[in-house]
Design an enzyme around this catalytic site. Structure first.
Site, PDB file in Angstrom:
ATOM      1  N   LYS A 170      -8.869   8.428  -4.595  1.00  0.00           N
ATOM      2  CA  LYS A 170      -9.590   9.543  -3.954  1.00  0.00           C
ATOM      3  C   LYS A 170     -10.962   9.117  -3.449  1.00  0.00           C
ATOM      4  CE  LYS A 170      -6.782  13.135  -4.870  1.00  0.00           C
ATOM      5  NZ  LYS A 170      -6.481  13.474  -6.254  1.00  0.00           N
ATOM      6  N   ASP A 202      -5.217   3.756 -10.175  1.00  0.00           N
ATOM      7  CA  ASP A 202      -4.746   3.603  -8.804  1.00  0.00           C
ATOM      8  C   ASP A 202      -3.767   4.701  -8.423  1.00  0.00           C
ATOM      9  OD1 ASP A 202      -5.904   1.433  -7.764  1.00  0.00           O
ATOM     10  OD2 ASP A 202      -4.268   0.045  -8.171  1.00  0.00           O
ATOM     11  N   MET A 257       4.522  -4.147   0.694  1.00  0.00           N
ATOM     12  CA  MET A 257       3.718  -3.508   1.742  1.00  0.00           C
ATOM     13  C   MET A 257       4.248  -3.866   3.128  1.00  0.00           C
ATOM     14  SD  MET A 257      -0.092  -4.115   0.151  1.00  0.00           S
ATOM     15  CE  MET A 257       0.109  -5.827  -0.268  1.00  0.00           C
TER      16      MET A 257
HETATM   17  N1  SAH Z   1       0.273  -4.876  -8.066  1.00  0.00           N
HETATM   18  C1  SAH Z   1       1.474  -4.240  -7.576  1.00  0.00           C
HETATM   19  C2  SAH Z   1       1.606  -4.342  -6.087  1.00  0.00           C
HETATM   20  C3  SAH Z   1       0.507  -3.669  -5.327  1.00  0.00           C
HETATM   21  S1  SAH Z   1       0.731  -3.736  -3.595  1.00  0.00           S
HETATM   22  C4  SAH Z   1       2.665  -4.836  -8.300  1.00  0.00           C
HETATM   23  O1  SAH Z   1       2.554  -5.880  -8.963  1.00  0.00           O
HETATM   24  O2  SAH Z   1       3.739  -4.222  -8.244  1.00  0.00           O
HETATM   25  C5  SAH Z   1       1.577  -2.228  -3.311  1.00  0.00           C
HETATM   26  C6  SAH Z   1       3.017  -2.487  -2.936  1.00  0.00           C
HETATM   27  O3  SAH Z   1       3.792  -2.739  -4.092  1.00  0.00           O
HETATM   28  C7  SAH Z   1       3.714  -1.340  -2.276  1.00  0.00           C
HETATM   29  O4  SAH Z   1       3.412  -1.274  -0.910  1.00  0.00           O
HETATM   30  C8  SAH Z   1       5.148  -1.693  -2.485  1.00  0.00           C
HETATM   31  O5  SAH Z   1       5.556  -2.711  -1.603  1.00  0.00           O
HETATM   32  C9  SAH Z   1       5.100  -2.289  -3.869  1.00  0.00           C
HETATM   33  N2  SAH Z   1       5.426  -1.312  -4.918  1.00  0.00           N
HETATM   34  C10 SAH Z   1       4.653  -0.912  -5.926  1.00  0.00           C
HETATM   35  N3  SAH Z   1       5.291  -0.045  -6.718  1.00  0.00           N
HETATM   36  C11 SAH Z   1       6.528   0.103  -6.197  1.00  0.00           C
HETATM   37  C12 SAH Z   1       7.691   0.843  -6.571  1.00  0.00           C
HETATM   38  N4  SAH Z   1       7.711   1.627  -7.653  1.00  0.00           N
HETATM   39  N5  SAH Z   1       8.782   0.743  -5.796  1.00  0.00           N
HETATM   40  C13 SAH Z   1       8.808  -0.055  -4.718  1.00  0.00           C
HETATM   41  N6  SAH Z   1       7.735  -0.790  -4.333  1.00  0.00           N
HETATM   42  C14 SAH Z   1       6.618  -0.706  -5.059  1.00  0.00           C
END
Ligand code: SAH
Length: 438
Positions: free
Chosen positions: A253, A231, A368
């Site tokens: 991509k 991802d 998000m």
């Molecule tokens: N599966 C992921 C979430 C995917 S949805 C998890 O468990 O973390 C994608 C969202 O995750 C982003 O829009 C943001 O809100 C959050 N996110 C993921 N990585 C992040 C990071 N390093 N810092 C802040 N928010 C993050």
């Protein structure tokens, strides 16, 4: 007398092992015995809380008193983990009389068996004896562990032309879990499809951003993969360390819209696995937290491809933590709710009851949510959450470019705009935001 020890792998399942002593040494020794399935009898007037918890959970038998010779009735092995040399020697003596091997934490020269330094990698156990020097044993063990972490499986051929049946990494067929809830019928374990060896898929959570926050298991599977489908949010450094022959598919991509792209990803997973490859689907955070991992699992199950799911450290908890915000805190928040802000509160397709969330007292973690933050905060306030509730935004958490913005519910959307906060970012709402601050 210094003859060499004779190494053995003891198969302790269901066999009585007596541990004498309930302190720090016993606390370290007991888990491996339980892991081996041993029937552990713990003899000690008192236990550490960790051992006590295992005793309370019925994982071992505890006799709360000092050792008596009858404790060794039926035992195959005894581990002496007491400080008192006299007490230890008397256990040794009874063990010797009964021809039961005896490990002594206090005096290895008096022991009839030594415990090695151990590293475990799936089905492989490496045990190192250092000729009586535990530090030497640990140094060698650490070196072996590092080697195995780099690459456990023998170099598997890349699945060229679709038919190259890459060897399944040792032992992993057994670890492939049929998903619960009735999908098992569609899932064959390392099965054969049309005469070919079917590969398998692991949905692996890569953690929030710091490459060190992947799990040990996730990392091991990644090092064993033939194909990695990654991802956008996956820490780049993890991919940097892949073997050169690994096929890397960058899922971000893939053209087309989000739903078409997801179908495309599902197809890639299934196709490569059916061609015999071990495919790691590497996803940011945890695969099942807004990660569409469930859809991928269903697609694989429908095609008869075995799937393992390896949970990950999710940004919904780790991003607040990295900003010094605990999602719960005694006396402050007894719940936390993780919610997607991907759809605006008034969007017809939204499944989120923002009005109900506004009535909660605890912590709200919004993923998000940047794009819709103004509408989200306004909705929460309109339904009763105090405008002064502390709020924070954590951008690119656990990476070198992490930024944290602290504000209040009524101001956070404007503040984030002014500060040009960008995705990926997590928004945290609740009193926990300031709990550890200053
Ligand atoms: N599966 C992921 C979430 C995917 S949805 C998890 O468990 O973390 C994608 C969202 O995750 C982003 O829009 C943001 O809100 C959050 N996110 C993921 N990585 C992040 C990071 N390093 N810092 C802040 N928010 C993050």
């Amino acid at each position: 007398m210094t003859s060499n020890p004779y190494p053995l792998g003891l198969r302790l399942h269901g066999r009585r092992v007596v541990v004498v002593g309930g302190g720090a040494v016993a606390t370290r020794r007991v888990p491996a015995l339980l892991d081996a399935g041993a029937d552990v009898l713990l003899v000690a007037p008192e236990l550490t809380p960790a051992l006590r918890a295992r005793a309370d959970a019925g994982r071992l038998h505890w006799v709360p008193r000092r050792f008596v010779p009858e404790d060794l009735d039926g035992a195959w092995l005894v581990q002496v983990a007491v400080d008192d040399p006299m007490a230890a020697a008397s256990v040794s003596a009874v063990a010797a009389e009964r021809r039961i091997f005896c490990v002594r934490a206090d005096d290895r020269t008096a022991a009839t068996a030594w415990t090695p330094a151990v590293t475990r990698h799936g089905p492989v156990t490496v045990a190192v004896l250092g000729g009586g020097d535990p530090h030497r044993a640990m140094t060698v063990r650490d070196a072996v562990r590092d080697l195995l972490a780099v690459r456990l499986a023998p170099a598997a051929a890349a699945p060229s032309g679709g038919l190259g049946a890459a060897a399944a990494p040792p032992g992993q067929a057994g670890a492939a879990a049929a998903p619960p809830g009735g999908l098992g019928a569609g899932v064959t374990e390392a099965g054969v499809s049309g005469g070919r060896q079917v590969g398998r898929v692991a949905l692996v959570g890569a953690g929030p951003g710091d490459p060190e926050l992947i799990t040990v298991k996730g990392w091991r599977l990644l090092t064993e993969a033939d194909v990695v489908v990654a991802d956008r949010l996956v820490p780049g450094l993890l991919l940097d360390e892949l073997r050169p022959d690994v096929e890397l598919v960058d899922a971000s991509k893939i053209p087309y819209g989000p739903s078409r792209a997801q179908e495309e990803i599902n197809q890639i997973l299934v196709d490569r696995a059916l061609a015999g490859a071990f495919v790691v689907r590497l996803k940011g955070g945890d695969p099942y937290v807004f990660g569409r991992g469930g859809e991928e699992l269903l697609a694989c199950a429908a095609a008869g491809v075995p799937v393992t799911v390896v949970p990950g450290v999710t940004s919904s908890i780790a991003a607040p933590a990295a900003a010094g915000i605990p999602v719960t805190h005694r006396g402050v928040a007894h719940e936390f709710t993780v919610v997607s802000g991907h759809l605006a509160p008034d969007a017809p397709a939204s499944l989120v009851r923002w009005d109900a969330l506004a009535g909660l007292h605890g912590t709200l973690v919004i993923l998000m949510g940047l794009k819709n933050l103004a509408a989200i905060t306004a909705t929460l306030i309109a339904h009763g959450r105090s405008p002064q509730t502390p709020a924070a935004v954590v951008q690119e958490a656990t990476t070198g470019t992490q930024r944290v913005l602290r504000s209040t519910l009524d101001a956070v959307a404007a503040d984030a705009l002014t500060a040009e906060v960008r995705p990926p970012a997590v928004v945290v709402v609740g009193d926990v935001v300031n709990t550890l601050d200053g």
